[in-house]
Design a protein around this motif. Sequence first.
Motif, short mmCIF file in Angstrom:
data_model
loop_
_atom_site.label_atom_id
_atom_site.label_comp_id
_atom_site.label_asym_id
_atom_site.label_seq_id
_atom_site.Cartn_x
_atom_site.Cartn_y
_atom_site.Cartn_z
N HIS A 17 92.17 55.43 30.09
CA HIS A 17 93.30 55.90 29.28
C HIS A 17 94.42 56.44 30.17
CE1 HIS A 17 95.53 58.83 26.75
NE2 HIS A 17 95.38 57.89 25.82
N ASP A 18 94.07 57.17 31.21
CA ASP A 18 95.09 57.71 32.11
C ASP A 18 95.81 56.62 32.88
OD1 ASP A 18 94.34 60.21 31.22
OD2 ASP A 18 92.98 60.59 32.92
N MET A 19 95.09 55.54 33.21
CA MET A 19 95.71 54.45 33.96
C MET A 19 96.47 53.48 33.05
SD MET A 19 92.67 53.62 36.72
CE MET A 19 93.69 52.46 37.59
N GLY A 20 96.31 53.62 31.73
CA GLY A 20 97.04 52.77 30.80
C GLY A 20 96.57 51.33 30.75
N LEU A 21 95.29 51.11 30.99
CA LEU A 21 94.75 49.74 30.95
C LEU A 21 94.40 49.37 29.51
CD1 LEU A 21 92.41 49.86 34.08
CD2 LEU A 21 94.71 48.92 33.91
N LYS A 22 94.72 48.15 29.13
CA LYS A 22 94.45 47.67 27.78
C LYS A 22 93.08 47.00 27.74
CE LYS A 22 99.32 46.99 26.62
NZ LYS A 22 100.35 46.02 26.16
N MET A 23 92.07 47.82 27.74
CA MET A 23 90.70 47.35 27.70
C MET A 23 89.84 48.38 26.99
SD MET A 23 89.78 48.01 31.73
CE MET A 23 88.04 47.67 31.55
N LYS A 24 88.74 47.93 26.43
CA LYS A 24 87.84 48.81 25.69
C LYS A 24 86.48 48.79 26.37
CE LYS A 24 85.56 49.40 21.20
NZ LYS A 24 85.35 48.82 19.86
N LEU A 25 86.08 49.94 26.90
CA LEU A 25 84.78 50.07 27.55
C LEU A 25 83.72 50.37 26.49
CD1 LEU A 25 83.39 50.19 30.38
CD2 LEU A 25 83.62 52.67 30.23
N SER A 26 82.69 49.51 26.42
CA SER A 26 81.68 49.66 25.37
C SER A 26 80.34 50.16 25.88
CB SER A 26 81.48 48.32 24.64
OG SER A 26 81.06 47.33 25.56
N ASP A 27 80.02 49.93 27.13
CA ASP A 27 78.70 50.33 27.61
C ASP A 27 78.69 50.39 29.13
OD1 ASP A 27 76.10 51.12 27.51
OD2 ASP A 27 75.25 49.15 27.06
N VAL A 28 77.78 51.21 29.66
CA VAL A 28 77.56 51.34 31.10
C VAL A 28 76.06 51.29 31.34
CG1 VAL A 28 77.84 52.78 33.15
CG2 VAL A 28 79.64 52.72 31.42
N GLU A 29 75.65 50.53 32.35
CA GLU A 29 74.22 50.42 32.69
C GLU A 29 74.04 50.64 34.19
OE1 GLU A 29 70.48 47.25 32.40
OE2 GLU A 29 72.52 46.66 31.78
N PHE A 30 73.28 51.69 34.52
CA PHE A 30 72.98 51.98 35.92
C PHE A 30 71.73 51.22 36.34
CE2 PHE A 30 75.97 55.39 35.63
CZ PHE A 30 76.33 55.68 36.94
N GLN A 31 71.74 50.77 37.57
CA GLN A 31 70.56 50.14 38.14
C GLN A 31 69.51 51.19 38.42
OE1 GLN A 31 71.38 46.50 40.56
NE2 GLN A 31 70.26 47.65 42.12
N ALA A 32 68.23 50.79 38.42
CA ALA A 32 67.14 51.76 38.55
C ALA A 32 67.17 52.48 39.89
CB ALA A 32 65.79 51.07 38.36
N ASP A 33 67.66 51.85 40.95
CA ASP A 33 67.72 52.51 42.25
C ASP A 33 68.95 53.39 42.41
OD1 ASP A 33 69.61 50.55 42.33
OD2 ASP A 33 68.80 49.49 44.05
N ASN A 34 69.76 53.49 41.34
CA ASN A 34 70.92 54.39 41.31
C ASN A 34 71.97 54.03 42.36
OD1 ASN A 34 72.30 56.44 40.10
ND2 ASN A 34 71.22 58.11 41.10
N SER A 35 72.06 52.75 42.67
CA SER A 35 73.04 52.32 43.66
C SER A 35 74.16 51.47 43.08
CB SER A 35 72.34 51.53 44.78
OG SER A 35 71.76 50.34 44.24
#
Length: 394
Positions: free
Chosen positions: A150-168
Amino acid sequence: MGCKACASGGGCGTTSGVAGCKSNGSCGTGGCNKMNVFDWLGNMDIPSVERYDVVEVRFKNGKKDFFRNVERLDLITGDAVVVEVQNGHHLGFVSLQGELVRIQMMKKKVVDNEEVLAITRLATERDLDKFEQTQARNLPTMYRTREIIHDMGLKMKLSDVEFQADNSKATFYYSADERVDFRELIKVLASEFKIRVEMKQISLRQEAGRLGGIGSCGRELCCSTWLSDFKSVSTSAARYQNLSLNPSKLSGQCGRLKCCLNYELETYMEALEDIPHLDEPLKTKKGLAQLQKTDIFKRIMWFGFQGETVWHPLTVPQVNNLIELNKQGIVPEDLKPVGEDLELVEVEKVIEPEFKVDLSLPTESVKRLNGKNNKKPSKNKPHSRRNRKHRKNK
């Protein structure tokens, strides 16, 4: 003793006595895994040496991939396993194994070669604890990333984030109507969360499948439970099924046309093959008869004359005969020159009330209300604040 899949993180919450539990993946509950597959070959006793060595593994929100069981581990559907991924390792749950995996790979056009990654080992308690800690970062990271977008003004919608099990590494799933330049966004995310960032664009249907929800039918969304291949849906599917072209009723939660419009489309297409298509109204001496409605499965077509509220039902053979007569230049007297007669149907019928109420006369409640309002205040009792003040001054 609960289902093996439930004990390993599937989460259907079943207990003893449920048909299908501990039967090598053929769980009959239907809720052990998201987008679970019924293993109808699970009861077959196949030696572990001859068993197909590729296993289907499920990750967050129904994402699945194929991995090779190099170590010949004794796996059961629902087991947590540590698998190899690019530049690290990840943790998933076994969703399918055996000969059905070979069929799924053929269906999805996945080649069984050296590029199929391997299963490292069965997950330990330490792996599961670390995996839970890693997954706990998903929501805070998604909320913070949305603020950055929102601060960068990008026209995109973030719906989900998935971290890898090794946290990298973390995968950010987003949807956008147009092309987005997120090169600067990747630098900001990598510096703030100290991870490798992968941006993956998904469609609105895939977004609805990852988020889940309840459809207008009252059941869980098909895309979040069992539907994995999204086929294009057009408005012609609704026309063939005689549905009103109302966008609010034909659209799903993703904003696109409902996938279930394609489920019965082939049946309607087959039923419509013998029903004539009218380019112009039928000609009779009474006037032109316009097609008003078609009952596809009863094979009855309803016609009406201009200025009338009565619809005339005709069978498909009757309509075909009328079309042939019009082509020969013959204009029949009415819509029923051949075939058996059918009853006429009044489409607009005014229902007279069983009793009449004279609204000009006041009801009993209105009379009582008017009587109370017209009643003069008593001289002995004060009726208002002004009267009380007047009596006090006296």
